[in-house]
Design an enzyme around this catalytic site. Structure first.
Site, PDB file in Angstrom:
ATOM      1  N   GLU A  50       0.878  -1.160   0.000  1.00 46.93           N
ATOM      2  CA  GLU A  50       0.000   0.000   0.000  1.00 46.93           C
ATOM      3  C   GLU A  50       0.925   1.222   0.000  1.00 46.93           C
ATOM      4  O   GLU A  50       1.603   1.506   0.985  1.00 46.93           O
ATOM      5  CB  GLU A  50      -0.895  -0.013   1.252  1.00 46.93           C
ATOM      6  CG  GLU A  50      -1.809   1.192   1.347  1.00 46.93           C
ATOM      7  CD  GLU A  50      -2.638   1.199   2.647  1.00 46.93           C
ATOM      8  OE1 GLU A  50      -2.691   0.173   3.353  1.00 46.93           O
ATOM      9  OE2 GLU A  50      -3.210   2.258   2.937  1.00 46.93           O
ATOM     10  N   ASP A  61      -4.822  10.121   9.292  1.00 49.37           N
ATOM     11  CA  ASP A  61      -3.508   9.656   9.721  1.00 49.37           C
ATOM     12  C   ASP A  61      -3.054  10.238  11.046  1.00 49.37           C
ATOM     13  O   ASP A  61      -3.241  11.421  11.325  1.00 49.37           O
ATOM     14  CB  ASP A  61      -2.468   9.974   8.644  1.00 49.37           C
ATOM     15  CG  ASP A  61      -2.605   9.039   7.452  1.00 49.37           C
ATOM     16  OD1 ASP A  61      -2.668   7.815   7.697  1.00 49.37           O
ATOM     17  OD2 ASP A  61      -2.683   9.511   6.314  1.00 49.37           O
TER      18      ASP A  61
END
Lengths: 267, 400
Positions: A50, A61
């Protein structure tokens, strides 16, 4: 047309195991090192990569990935670098590369053009953390046209109808968000993860990857006992940040249970 | 009717570009808000609060000595600066806090730029006995230190955000991250008409009382509708609040004034509609400042409340269909208007608001003495004394 990611997950299943999916951002700490790190990840047992696209406003995030991607941007990362990185990685290893990207960079590049260039570079598809299937008509059309996988997210808070939509519109796998939160290490895998995967099965999911907060070998094994893939991110980024490519190689081999495969020059 | 548009889309703008984890909360909020909207007891509770706590209806003040510098037009100020907490922000905050209570949330989080929205949220949290965390860019905690102290005094936790550009946009990112993790007990009390649906729609609804009152007040005072309604635009909440009641009055021009910072021909501005292009930021498709790759560009404005590289989707739509126009005003032009209003009328406006005041002077010169210009005086300037003091050299050097 078959999904390369699904084929990889099925091959793992045939071997009696689940896949290890490793996240690393492109362009961190430099473009070349991010390419070497992704290759080391695969050579040490990751089945799928990924590859995160640095973005100015990464709301899913935690700090580790935020800092790495902001460094990549400060170092001058450009979108076109992502395509050259995908090409460079796929020339040397055969694992499918899924690009993880927030949606605006794709919109600005042009959804159709992005899909065409990603396919031409050898990329397998996209993971889109802030694009829900409801808003994704253009991407669904472009990914169908270019035979790309599209991974939508499913959350513990998603209703059964939304899970069914995520399953139906995803190709490759459905990304089960293990916990209500953002990326980063956690002491335990949230019990919600297992329940979510079961609910995704009821919605018809054949391929599920579980991510967010998975960082240890034990957590990887736990998730692999009920899902087709375990997704590990922040701890790999931290290893890259602290110890460079050799540290990523060593960690990937621990997480995958494969003997370390480190090029002598890098060890 | 333009007034009836309720999202999630405004033309090609709006939508919900957020992680799946937040969708259940957005659905819950949209449903709860629609129920509140049609519930007379909710509306009665909010009206009562506005009358006894906010101080509504807010006044209209005509400012002829100021208007003498703007073509002698009739300039009328809608005095949102006289609301409790000192700006229009309280309208939205009380509305959302009541909705949050109804859906059982015990914790409010908010982003703030200038600190006005943070202060208003901390105020509502104190009033309703809710926990409160306010995210504020570190740059803004420094230039708006007084508001940080106010929020803390009100019992809120203020978290300085040190990531990214350390301003409003990053405070929103951090609030969204908090919300993803704590959505069970937490309401994200978004402070402007941006973000994913239902925020642009709900926040506009809570502010449209500004235009509804003003429309009646101007009619009563002048016997006619204004020629122009003017407001400053950052995210755009005070502007949409005063525009909304006039959307279907075709003879009333609507003009939003964006922060041109050091000039739109420099990199340091926040003129999102004037200089940006459509993209996706903070959950909605709208105009935004971005580079070729879609990375958000850091904005600049002397006013923290306008220092934002995005704008609400309804404004983008009003711009594209030609119903409203948007013009840039520089830091220096805004500061000159701030001092002029202070010295001619004894009203010290917020620096944000001063952008609209400069705009009103421009409009007055264009339209002449017969014209009526309604300006949303969205906030008072007390919070800006550090900035204004430095800008105009107002502090005794031995003291400061």
């Amino acid at each position: 047309m078959t999904s390369r990611v699904e084929a990889t997950l099925d091959a793992c299943r045939d071997e009696g195991r689940a896949a290890l999916i490793g996240y690393l951002p492109v362009g961190f700490p430099s473009l070349d090192e991010s390419i070497e790190a992704a290759i080391a990840l695969v050579e040490n047992g990751a089945d799928i990569v990924e590859l995160g696209l640095p973005y100015s406003d990464p709301v899913m995030d935690g700090l580790v990935i935020q800092e790495a991607t902001q460094t990549a941007l400060a170092n001058g990362f450009r979108l076109k670098d992502a395509f050259s990185a995908v090409r460079a990685i796929t020339e040397r290893v055969s694992a499918p590369i899924l690009v993880m990207t927030y949606w605006n960079p794709v919109v600005q590049y042009g959804v159709e053009r992005f899909a065409a260039d990603l396919a031409a570079a050898g990329g397998a598809g996209l993971i889109t953390p802030d694009l829900i299937p409801d808003e994704a008509a253009e991407w669904i059309a472009a990914s169908d046209k270019h035979d790309l996988d599209r991974v939508f997210l499913a959350a513990p808070s998603s209703t059964p109808q939304r899970l069914a939509t995520a399953v139906e519109r995803s190709r490759g796998f459905v990304y089960a968000v293990s916990t209500m939160g953002i990326t980063g290490e956690r002491a335990d895998v949230d019990a919600a993860a297992h329940g979510l995967v079961e609910r995704l099965r009821e919605a018809g999911a054949q391929h599920v990857g579980v991510g967010i907060g998975i960082s240890t070998s034990d957590q990887v094994r736990e998730v692999q006992s009920y899902a087709e893939g375990a997704i590990v991110g922040s701890v790999l980024v931290k290893a890259l940040s602290d110890g460079g490519v050799p540290a990523v190689a060593a960690l990937a081999s621990r997480l995958s249970g494969q003997r370390a495969n480190v090029e002598p020059g890098l060890a | 009717m333009l007034r009836d548009v309720q999202g999630p889309y405004y033309g090609e703008f709006g939508g919900r570009f957020v992680p799946e984890s937040l969708i259940a909360a957005l659905d819950e909020l949209a449903l709860a808000y629609d129920q509140c909207k049609s519930d007379p007891s909710f509306q009665a509770e909010l009206s009562d609060l506005h009358r006894t706590y906010t101080g509504r209806p807010s006044l209209i003040t005509e400012v002829p000595r100021f208007a003498a510098h703007g073509g002698n037009a009739r300039i009328l100020l809608k005095r949102e600066d006289l609301n409790h907490t000192g700006s229009h922000k309280i309208n939205n905050v009380l509305g959302q806090a009541l909705v949050a209570k109804r859906i059982g949330k015990t914790r409010l989080i908010a982003e703030t730029g200038a600190g006005q929205h943070g202060v208003a949220t901390a105020t509502a949290a104190a009033l309703f006995g809710l926990e409160c965390v306010v995210y504020m860019g570190q740059v803004d905690t420094e230039r708006q230190a007084l508001n940080v102290a106010r929020m803390r005094l009100l019992g809120a936790e203020v978290v300085p955000v040190t990531t990214g550009s350390r301003t409003l946009k990053d405070a929103i990112n951090e609030a969204l991250r908090d919300w993803v993790a704590n959505v069970d007990n937490t309401h994200y009390l978004l402070g402007t008409v941006a973000g994913p649906h239902p925020f642009p729609y709900m926040v506009r609804d809570f502010h449209k009382i500004i235009g509804e009152e003003a429309r009646e007040q101007v009619l009563e005072l002048t016997g006619r509708l204004p020629d122009v309604v003017a407001a400053c635009v950052g995210g755009g909440s005070n502007a949409i609040g005063i525009f909304h009641a006039f959307l279907d009055d075709p003879d009333v021009a609507l003009v939003g004034f964006e922060a041109a910072g050091k000039g739109i021909n420099t990199p340091e501005h926040a003129a999102t509609i004037t200089m940006g292009r459509p993209g996706v930021l903070h959950g909605a498709r709208s105009y935004m400042l971005q580079n070729e790759d879609g990375q958000t560009i850091e904005s600049h404005s002397i006013s923290a409340g306008l220092d934002y590289p995005g704008v609400g989707p309804e404004h983008s739509w009003l711009h594209d269909i030609g119903r409203a126009s948007y013009r840039p005003v520089t830091d220096d032009e805004a500061m000159a208007a701030l001092r002029l209003l202070s010295r001619t009328e004894g009203i010290i406006p917020a620096i944000e608001t001063a952008h609209a005041l400069h705009g009103a002077l421009e409009l007055g010169k264009e339209l002449g003495p017969e014209s009526v210009i309604l300006v949303n005086l969205s906030g008072r300037g007390d919070k800006d004394m550090e900035t204004a003091g430095a800008y105009f050299d107002l502090f005794d050097r031995s003291v400061k």
